[in-house]
Motif scaffolding. Structure first.
Motif, PDB file in Angstrom:
ATOM      1  N   VAL A  64       0.904  -1.199  -0.268  1.00  0.00           N
ATOM      2  CA  VAL A  64       0.161   0.190  -0.172  1.00  0.00           C
ATOM      3  C   VAL A  64       1.392   1.188  -0.324  1.00  0.00           C
ATOM      4  O   VAL A  64       1.672   1.422   0.089  1.00  0.00           O
ATOM      5  CB  VAL A  64      -1.026  -0.037   1.253  1.00  0.00           C
ATOM      6  CG1 VAL A  64      -1.814  -0.659   1.276  1.00  0.00           C
ATOM      7  CG2 VAL A  64      -0.344   0.171   2.702  1.00  0.00           C
ATOM      8  N   VAL A  65       0.041   2.480  -0.085  1.00  0.00           N
ATOM      9  CA  VAL A  65       0.698   3.429  -0.520  1.00  0.00           C
ATOM     10  C   VAL A  65       0.360   4.372   0.707  1.00  0.00           C
ATOM     11  O   VAL A  65      -0.166   4.185   1.391  1.00  0.00           O
ATOM     12  CB  VAL A  65       0.439   4.249  -1.776  1.00  0.00           C
ATOM     13  CG1 VAL A  65       0.891   6.274  -1.912  1.00  0.00           C
ATOM     14  CG2 VAL A  65       1.204   4.247  -2.823  1.00  0.00           C
ATOM     15  N   GLY A  66       2.656   4.961   1.376  1.00  0.00           N
ATOM     16  CA  GLY A  66       1.578   5.052   2.980  1.00  0.00           C
ATOM     17  C   GLY A  66       1.295   4.546   3.933  1.00  0.00           C
ATOM     18  O   GLY A  66       1.473   3.304   3.845  1.00  0.00           O
ATOM     19  N   ASP A  67       1.050   5.899   5.176  1.00  0.00           N
ATOM     20  CA  ASP A  67       0.879   4.203   5.911  1.00  0.00           C
ATOM     21  C   ASP A  67       0.205   3.890   6.221  1.00  0.00           C
ATOM     22  O   ASP A  67      -1.039   4.723   6.580  1.00  0.00           O
ATOM     23  CB  ASP A  67       1.153   5.565   7.543  1.00  0.00           C
ATOM     24  CG  ASP A  67       0.982   5.297   8.657  1.00  0.00           C
ATOM     25  OD1 ASP A  67       0.733   3.780   8.654  1.00  0.00           O
ATOM     26  OD2 ASP A  67       0.931   6.056   9.947  1.00  0.00           O
ATOM     27  N   PRO A  68      -0.176   2.787   6.618  1.00  0.00           N
ATOM     28  CA  PRO A  68      -0.907   1.595   6.630  1.00  0.00           C
ATOM     29  C   PRO A  68      -2.336   1.896   8.196  1.00  0.00           C
ATOM     30  O   PRO A  68      -3.380   1.232   8.094  1.00  0.00           O
ATOM     31  CB  PRO A  68      -0.591   0.135   7.054  1.00  0.00           C
ATOM     32  CG  PRO A  68       0.615   1.120   7.090  1.00  0.00           C
ATOM     33  CD  PRO A  68       1.240   1.957   6.205  1.00  0.00           C
ATOM     34  N   ASP A  69      -1.474   3.248   9.166  1.00  0.00           N
ATOM     35  CA  ASP A  69      -2.153   3.158  10.161  1.00  0.00           C
ATOM     36  C   ASP A  69      -2.881   4.249  10.535  1.00  0.00           C
ATOM     37  O   ASP A  69      -3.517   5.102  11.542  1.00  0.00           O
ATOM     38  CB  ASP A  69      -1.905   2.694  10.824  1.00  0.00           C
ATOM     39  CG  ASP A  69      -1.144   1.022  11.348  1.00  0.00           C
ATOM     40  OD1 ASP A  69      -2.071   0.562  11.230  1.00  0.00           O
ATOM     41  OD2 ASP A  69      -0.037   0.676  11.758  1.00  0.00           O
ATOM     42  N   ALA A  70      -3.172   5.526   9.197  1.00  0.00           N
ATOM     43  CA  ALA A  70      -3.125   6.963   9.574  1.00  0.00           C
ATOM     44  C   ALA A  70      -4.667   6.562   8.864  1.00  0.00           C
ATOM     45  O   ALA A  70      -5.229   5.798   8.189  1.00  0.00           O
ATOM     46  CB  ALA A  70      -2.300   7.782   8.049  1.00  0.00           C
ATOM     47  N   ALA A  71      -5.779   7.228   9.797  1.00  0.00           N
ATOM     48  CA  ALA A  71      -7.229   7.195   9.598  1.00  0.00           C
ATOM     49  C   ALA A  71      -7.127   7.831   8.471  1.00  0.00           C
ATOM     50  O   ALA A  71      -6.333   9.112   7.664  1.00  0.00           O
ATOM     51  CB  ALA A  71      -7.347   8.348  10.798  1.00  0.00           C
ATOM     52  N   HIS A  72      -8.179   7.855   7.283  1.00  0.00           N
ATOM     53  CA  HIS A  72      -8.861   7.817   6.172  1.00  0.00           C
ATOM     54  C   HIS A  72     -10.334   8.335   6.142  1.00  0.00           C
ATOM     55  O   HIS A  72     -10.310   7.422   6.223  1.00  0.00           O
ATOM     56  CB  HIS A  72      -7.418   7.186   4.947  1.00  0.00           C
ATOM     57  CG  HIS A  72      -7.487   7.896   3.548  1.00  0.00           C
ATOM     58  ND1 HIS A  72      -6.710   8.599   3.514  1.00  0.00           N
ATOM     59  CD2 HIS A  72      -8.130   7.900   2.854  1.00  0.00           C
ATOM     60  CE1 HIS A  72      -5.747   8.979   2.486  1.00  0.00           C
ATOM     61  NE2 HIS A  72      -7.208   8.533   2.212  1.00  0.00           N
ATOM     62  N   THR A  73     -10.460   9.181   5.209  1.00  0.00           N
ATOM     63  CA  THR A  73     -12.197   9.367   5.018  1.00  0.00           C
ATOM     64  C   THR A  73     -11.745   8.348   3.999  1.00  0.00           C
ATOM     65  O   THR A  73     -11.214   8.612   2.488  1.00  0.00           O
ATOM     66  CB  THR A  73     -12.556  10.545   4.628  1.00  0.00           C
ATOM     67  OG1 THR A  73     -12.298  11.038   6.129  1.00  0.00           O
ATOM     68  CG2 THR A  73     -13.883  10.792   4.264  1.00  0.00           C
ATOM     69  N   TRP A  74     -12.916   7.660   3.612  1.00  0.00           N
ATOM     70  CA  TRP A  74     -13.343   6.734   2.098  1.00  0.00           C
ATOM     71  C   TRP A  74     -14.438   6.960   1.661  1.00  0.00           C
ATOM     72  O   TRP A  74     -15.350   7.152   3.018  1.00  0.00           O
ATOM     73  CB  TRP A  74     -13.268   5.630   2.072  1.00  0.00           C
ATOM     74  CG  TRP A  74     -12.185   4.917   3.074  1.00  0.00           C
ATOM     75  CD1 TRP A  74     -11.014   5.084   4.385  1.00  0.00           C
ATOM     76  CD2 TRP A  74     -10.871   4.733   2.267  1.00  0.00           C
ATOM     77  NE1 TRP A  74     -10.371   4.657   3.921  1.00  0.00           N
ATOM     78  CE2 TRP A  74      -9.144   4.549   2.722  1.00  0.00           C
ATOM     79  CE3 TRP A  74     -10.126   4.789   0.479  1.00  0.00           C
ATOM     80  CZ2 TRP A  74      -8.061   4.175   2.905  1.00  0.00           C
ATOM     81  CZ3 TRP A  74      -8.875   4.666  -0.080  1.00  0.00           C
ATOM     82  CH2 TRP A  74      -7.895   4.161   1.108  1.00  0.00           C
ATOM     83  N   THR A  75     -15.118   7.083   0.589  1.00  0.00           N
ATOM     84  CA  THR A  75     -15.974   7.965  -0.388  1.00  0.00           C
ATOM     85  C   THR A  75     -16.627   6.889  -0.838  1.00  0.00           C
ATOM     86  O   THR A  75     -16.197   6.387  -2.008  1.00  0.00           O
ATOM     87  CB  THR A  75     -16.369   9.378  -0.821  1.00  0.00           C
ATOM     88  OG1 THR A  75     -15.522  10.239  -0.019  1.00  0.00           O
ATOM     89  CG2 THR A  75     -17.675   9.983  -0.946  1.00  0.00           C
ATOM     90  N   ALA A  76     -17.663   6.659  -0.614  1.00  0.00           N
ATOM     91  CA  ALA A  76     -18.844   5.725  -1.847  1.00  0.00           C
ATOM     92  C   ALA A  76     -19.220   6.058  -2.998  1.00  0.00           C
ATOM     93  O   ALA A  76     -19.977   7.046  -2.425  1.00  0.00           O
ATOM     94  CB  ALA A  76     -20.049   4.526  -0.616  1.00  0.00           C
ATOM     95  N   VAL A  77     -19.015   4.881  -3.922  1.00  0.00           N
ATOM     96  CA  VAL A  77     -19.401   5.992  -5.335  1.00  0.00           C
ATOM     97  C   VAL A  77     -20.518   6.074  -4.806  1.00  0.00           C
ATOM     98  O   VAL A  77     -21.723   7.002  -5.871  1.00  0.00           O
ATOM     99  CB  VAL A  77     -18.740   4.759  -5.877  1.00  0.00           C
ATOM    100  CG1 VAL A  77     -19.836   4.599  -7.549  1.00  0.00           C
ATOM    101  CG2 VAL A  77     -17.474   4.275  -5.924  1.00  0.00           C
ATOM    102  N   ASP A  78     -21.703   5.479  -4.357  1.00  0.00           N
ATOM    103  CA  ASP A  78     -22.869   5.410  -4.347  1.00  0.00           C
ATOM    104  C   ASP A  78     -23.682   6.543  -4.007  1.00  0.00           C
ATOM    105  O   ASP A  78     -24.372   6.886  -4.085  1.00  0.00           O
ATOM    106  CB  ASP A  78     -23.439   3.853  -3.738  1.00  0.00           C
ATOM    107  CG  ASP A  78     -24.054   2.947  -4.522  1.00  0.00           C
ATOM    108  OD1 ASP A  78     -23.549   2.938  -6.093  1.00  0.00           O
ATOM    109  OD2 ASP A  78     -23.765   1.622  -4.261  1.00  0.00           O
TER     110      ASP A  78
END
Length: 326
Positions: A184-198
């Motif tokens: 994976v790219v970046g710190d695998p434990d950094a909090a990240h927002t993911w947005t659902a396509v739907d």
């Protein structure tokens, strides 16, 4: 029955067009190749928007959705002519222009980001997006167009399990479901927002025709932030696997890979989004319009089902370039 023009047939464009058609609207999907969903209510037009002609296609439309998604390496030269043509078509047709955007315009380290966070992009790509939005806002305030921007984070959902550029796409999901380690790219434990396509598509349909939304940007409601490791663990659990293994791609290795794969090289500029928390809020959108996000468990289940169907079916992956909206 409204007339809708959707630019782009990637995950966002295709999903949005299908939702409009399911609602009973007449939809025209515009791409360079003439691709798009094959279903009743949707017409497909082959047009290089940058070369002109969109004004004629958009005549009589009530909404234009700009869901164009260029590969990163094409942004500098490709976005300005597309932007000018789309803005001109919105002005000549009188249609509301809904721009599918992202969080590239906000300063690094500004988590949690809201739609009120000041625009100060830290990258070349963010600066391009900021200029596009500034032009649209100026035209809106001058009374030339009606516009809004729907900003979301990296895409997740069944629609991106075949998108090689997506951080939560096959590069992550395939190894996890096969019991292998995912790089994976970046710190695998950094909090990240993911947005659902739907959720992006649903928010577009709700806000584009509500004049309270015009003239400003709104965040698409997204599930609570999850690190890449947590996403991998959720996929593994939904797939009935005991665990997920992830490891970070070292920056020097990423640079070397970028020499052969330009898209990976372009990601280096965006590492600030994955090396530290990259979290956005959306409460204002929910409070004003009542739009909420899809339950995370539902999104993950759809990801696993779609990924397994593709893997077992042997269908080829589709490279879409950037990981986010244009």
């Amino acid at each position: 029955m409204a007339r809708i023009v959707v630019l782009g047939a990637g995950p966002i464009g295709a999903t949005t067009a299908s939702r409009y058609a399911a609602r009973g609207d007449r939809v025209t999907v515009v791409t360079r190749s003439g691709s798009g969903p094959h279903r009743p209510g949707i017409d497909r037009v082959a047009l290089d928007v940058a070369a002109g002609g969109l004004g004629e296609v958009a005549a009589g439309a009530s909404v234009i959705v700009n869901a164009v998604n260029l590969p990163y390496r094409q942004w500098q030269a490709g976005w300005p002519p597309i932007h000018r043509e789309v803005m001109g078509a919105a002005e000549s047709s009188g249609a509301v222009l809904a721009l599918v955007g992202n969080f590239y315009v906000y300063p690094a380290g500004s988590s949690p980001m809201s739609a009120r966070t000041p625009i100060d992009p830290p990258t070349r790509k963010g600066a391009i997006r900021a200029r596009i939005w500034a032009d649209l806002v100026a035209a809106h305030r001058a009374g030339r167009i009606r516009t809004l921007e729907l900003r979301g984070s990296d895409y997740v959902g069944a629609q991106v399990v075949s998108t090689d550029g997506a951080h939560a796409g096959p590069r992550l999901v395939d190894p996890v479901l096969r019991g292998r380690r995912a790089a994976v790219v970046g710190d695998p434990d950094a909090a990240h927002t993911w947005t659902a396509v739907d959720d992006i598509a649903r928010t577009i349909l709700t806000l584009a025709e509500d004049e309270r939304a015009w003239g400003r940007a709104w965040h698409v409601p997204s599930a609570p932030a999850r690190s890449i490791r947590q996403v991998a663990e959720d996929v593994a659990a939904a797939g009935g696997l005991p665990r997920a293994r992830v490891s970070r791609i070292p920056r020097p290795v990423l640079r070397l890979l970028g020499l052969a794969q330009p898209q990976l090289g372009e990601i280096i500029e965006m590492l600030y989004q994955f090396d530290a928390p990259f979290v956005a809020t959306h409460e204002e959108t929910t409070e004003v319009f009542g739009v909420t996000f899809t339950a995370w468990e539902e999104t993950v289940a759809a990801i696993v089902a779609a990924a397994r169907a593709r893997i077992t079916g042997g269908r080829a992956r589709t490279a879409v370039g950037a990981t986010q909206s244009p």
